[in-house]
Design a protein around this motif. Structure first.
Motif, PDB file in Angstrom:
ATOM      1  N   LEU A 155      44.905  31.229  82.111  1.00 61.27           N
ATOM      2  CA  LEU A 155      44.813  32.687  82.086  1.00 61.27           C
ATOM      3  C   LEU A 155      43.470  33.162  82.638  1.00 61.27           C
ATOM      4  O   LEU A 155      43.402  34.055  83.497  1.00 61.27           O
ATOM      5  N   ASN A 156      42.387  32.555  82.175  1.00 63.01           N
ATOM      6  CA  ASN A 156      41.056  32.971  82.611  1.00 63.01           C
ATOM      7  C   ASN A 156      40.800  32.624  84.073  1.00 63.01           C
ATOM      8  O   ASN A 156      40.074  33.343  84.768  1.00 63.01           O
ATOM      9  N   ALA A 157      41.377  31.518  84.542  1.00 59.23           N
ATOM     10  CA  ALA A 157      41.235  31.178  85.954  1.00 59.23           C
ATOM     11  C   ALA A 157      41.881  32.246  86.831  1.00 59.23           C
ATOM     12  O   ALA A 157      41.309  32.679  87.845  1.00 59.23           O
ATOM     13  N   GLY A 158      43.075  32.704  86.440  1.00 59.90           N
ATOM     14  CA  GLY A 158      43.730  33.775  87.187  1.00 59.90           C
ATOM     15  C   GLY A 158      42.943  35.072  87.147  1.00 59.90           C
ATOM     16  O   GLY A 158      42.820  35.774  88.158  1.00 59.90           O
ATOM     17  N   ALA A 261      34.441  30.891  83.645  1.00 55.11           N
ATOM     18  CA  ALA A 261      34.255  29.451  83.841  1.00 55.11           C
ATOM     19  C   ALA A 261      34.021  28.738  82.510  1.00 55.11           C
ATOM     20  O   ALA A 261      34.533  27.622  82.292  1.00 55.11           O
ATOM     21  N   LEU A 262      33.269  29.360  81.619  1.00 59.01           N
ATOM     22  CA  LEU A 262      33.018  28.746  80.316  1.00 59.01           C
ATOM     23  C   LEU A 262      34.318  28.578  79.529  1.00 59.01           C
ATOM     24  O   LEU A 262      34.556  27.537  78.903  1.00 59.01           O
ATOM     25  N   ALA A 309      25.594  36.751  77.931  1.00 59.05           N
ATOM     26  CA  ALA A 309      27.026  36.656  78.213  1.00 59.05           C
ATOM     27  C   ALA A 309      27.554  35.262  77.877  1.00 59.05           C
ATOM     28  O   ALA A 309      28.656  35.114  77.328  1.00 59.05           O
ATOM     29  N   ALA A 310      26.778  34.218  78.189  1.00 57.78           N
ATOM     30  CA  ALA A 310      27.198  32.848  77.894  1.00 57.78           C
ATOM     31  C   ALA A 310      27.309  32.621  76.387  1.00 57.78           C
ATOM     32  O   ALA A 310      28.290  32.036  75.906  1.00 57.78           O
ATOM     33  N   LEU A 311      26.328  33.087  75.623  1.00 59.58           N
ATOM     34  CA  LEU A 311      26.361  32.901  74.167  1.00 59.58           C
ATOM     35  C   LEU A 311      27.540  33.649  73.538  1.00 59.58           C
ATOM     36  O   LEU A 311      28.212  33.130  72.643  1.00 59.58           O
ATOM     37  N   LEU A 314      30.737  31.707  74.284  1.00 56.13           N
ATOM     38  CA  LEU A 314      30.864  30.503  73.472  1.00 56.13           C
ATOM     39  C   LEU A 314      31.287  30.855  72.040  1.00 56.13           C
ATOM     40  O   LEU A 314      32.104  30.155  71.433  1.00 56.13           O
ATOM     41  N   GLY A 315      30.735  31.932  71.490  1.00 53.17           N
ATOM     42  CA  GLY A 315      31.159  32.374  70.169  1.00 53.17           C
ATOM     43  C   GLY A 315      32.618  32.771  70.138  1.00 53.17           C
ATOM     44  O   GLY A 315      33.361  32.423  69.208  1.00 53.17           O
ATOM     45  N   ASP A 316      33.062  33.473  71.185  1.00 53.06           N
ATOM     46  CA  ASP A 316      34.457  33.915  71.237  1.00 53.06           C
ATOM     47  C   ASP A 316      35.425  32.762  71.447  1.00 53.06           C
ATOM     48  O   ASP A 316      36.565  32.806  70.970  1.00 53.06           O
ATOM     49  N   ILE A 317      34.990  31.730  72.175  1.00 48.64           N
ATOM     50  CA  ILE A 317      35.841  30.558  72.361  1.00 48.64           C
ATOM     51  C   ILE A 317      36.242  29.979  71.010  1.00 48.64           C
ATOM     52  O   ILE A 317      37.403  29.608  70.787  1.00 48.64           O
TER      53      ILE A 317
END
Length: 411
Positions: A155-158, A261-262, A309-311, A314-317
């Motif tokens: 989904l995120n790749a699209g 990407a993350l 944005a990266a942090l 990662l929290g949302d993942i």
């Protein structure tokens, strides 16, 4: 690289054997957001610049469309429970294809634009719960995180590739863009018609009362999902204004690519660990990651925006995957209904974020200190989850008689 824990399958082993229908569904999980994100991220520009709508009207239209797309998942789950997963996905894709065709026709008849946009969002609302339920149908609990995270990665790749393809054509050749998206959705719909049936749509006794679409909601994962989306959408709604003002639109696109990407790389690799993680620990780590990222954004430099944005991502993942897994584990309802209920929570959180966050960001802009907006959001990440866990402990000590067994039991 760390070895998988004993008894926990690695990512590749967890996904195998991958049948033809599941391979097609994962491909569709890439193609559908690819087609959607060739168009939807640019709708504010299209409605304002091409169709002449005022920005105030555009904002209302997009807010309503987002609410439909998220919260409508509740009805998508209920429909899948009644008529089956494959049939629900087919209906959803038919509705969404009609929506993109309507956007194409809106170039000639602009009055069709809003209705077409709502149709695309209705199709998305109906599709996603059935799609996720089909992915994990018949999959044991240990392998479910791998399948869900693989779907999220696709989904995120699209979502990442769509805007890159479409950006140059949004205003110069929107007809080509909308026609391409319509053709892509038509092809994916035909492919779904060839999928075998899987779950849902079981015959029922007409005299037996049907459970309501909110029956069996598991309180903590539902509330935690709403809170996670509420806090995340502070970032989602307002980073564009903040980043473009301090850097450029190109830089903002790079930030989005980093986030996508993350999710694509990290979530599938971490899915087994997230599954085994105690729920309380997952909530703590997820909200702490979001708090750290939001606080870093307040610095306002390019480095701070990238790191923040990266942090946050990662929290949302951790939060988004764990909340879904916990709801599936605790709920007595079908997978599709559970995913629909979790989408409702996401919609409520995103809507609340837009309403309250917009007021707070506007206030920060008026006083010349938008960095304080991110600090206030970070403070909410630290203050609101303990309130949620306190309510959870009270509910566990005083369970309702009709609660599903274990639904509010601390882990």
């Amino acid at each position: 690289m760390a070895e998988p824990a004993p008894g926990a399958p690695g990512l590749r082993a967890a996904l195998l054997p991958l049948t033809g229908p599941l391979r097609f569904l994962l491909l569709s999980s890439f193609l559908i957001p690819l087609g959607s994100f060739m168009v939807l991220p640019f709708m504010s520009v299209f409605l304002h610049e091409r169709l002449g709508m005022g920005l105030g009207t555009v904002g209302v239209v997009l807010a309503a469309a987002s609410l439909v797309q998220f919260s409508g998942g509740l009805f998508g789950g209920a429909l899948a429970d009644r008529v089956g997963l494959r049939r629900t996905m087919l209906w959803a894709l038919t509705v969404r294809t009609a929506g993109f065709l309507g956007l194409l026709l809106a170039l000639r008849w602009p009055s069709l634009a809003v209705g077409a946009l709502v149709l695309t969002c209705c199709g998305a609302a109906l599709y996603l719960p059935a799609n996720k339920a089909y992915l994990v149908h018949g999959v044991d609990d240990e392998r479910r995180p791998a399948f869900l995270s693989a779907g999220n990665a696709a989904l995120n790749a699209g979502m990442a590739v769509g805007p890159l393809i479409a950006g140059p054509f949004v205003l110069s050749a929107p007809g080509w863009l909308f026609a391409s998206a319509t053709g892509l959705f038509l092809a994916v719909t035909v492919g779904h018609a060839r999928l075998p049936d899987a779950g849902g749509g079981a015959p029922s006794d007409e005299d037996a009362p049907r459970p309501g679409i909110l029956a069996g909601v598991v309180a903590l994962p539902f509330a935690a999902n709403a809170l996670a989306f509420y806090l995340y959408f502070h970032f989602q709604h307002f980073l564009a204004v903040y980043a473009v003002e301090r850097a450029s639109g190109t830089f903002y696109s790079l930030v989005l690519l980093l986030c996508f990407a993350l999710v694509i790389v990290v979530q599938p690799l971490a899915s087994g660990l997230i599954r085994r993680m105690p729920y309380g620990l997952a909530l703590t780590l997820g909200f702490l990651g979001m708090a750290a990222g939001l606080a870093v954004l307040a610095a306002g430099t390019r480095t701070a925006i990238l790191a923040g944005a990266a942090l946050i991502t990662l929290g949302d993942i951790v939060l988004f995957l764990k909340n879904d897994l916990e709801a599936l584990r605790r709920s007595p309802r079908s997978d599709a209904v559970v995913f629909g209920q979790q989408r409702l929570a996401a919609g409520l959180g995103a809507c609340a974020s837009g309403v309250l966050g917009g007021q707070l960001y506007g206030f920060g802009e008026r006083v010349g200190n938008t960095g304080s907006f991110w600090l206030l959001a970070a403070a909410q990440c630290l203050l609101l989850p303990p309130v949620l866990l306190t309510l959870r402990r009270r509910a566990a000590r005083h369970p309702r008689h009709d609660d599903h067994e274990g639904a509010l039991t601390p882990r």
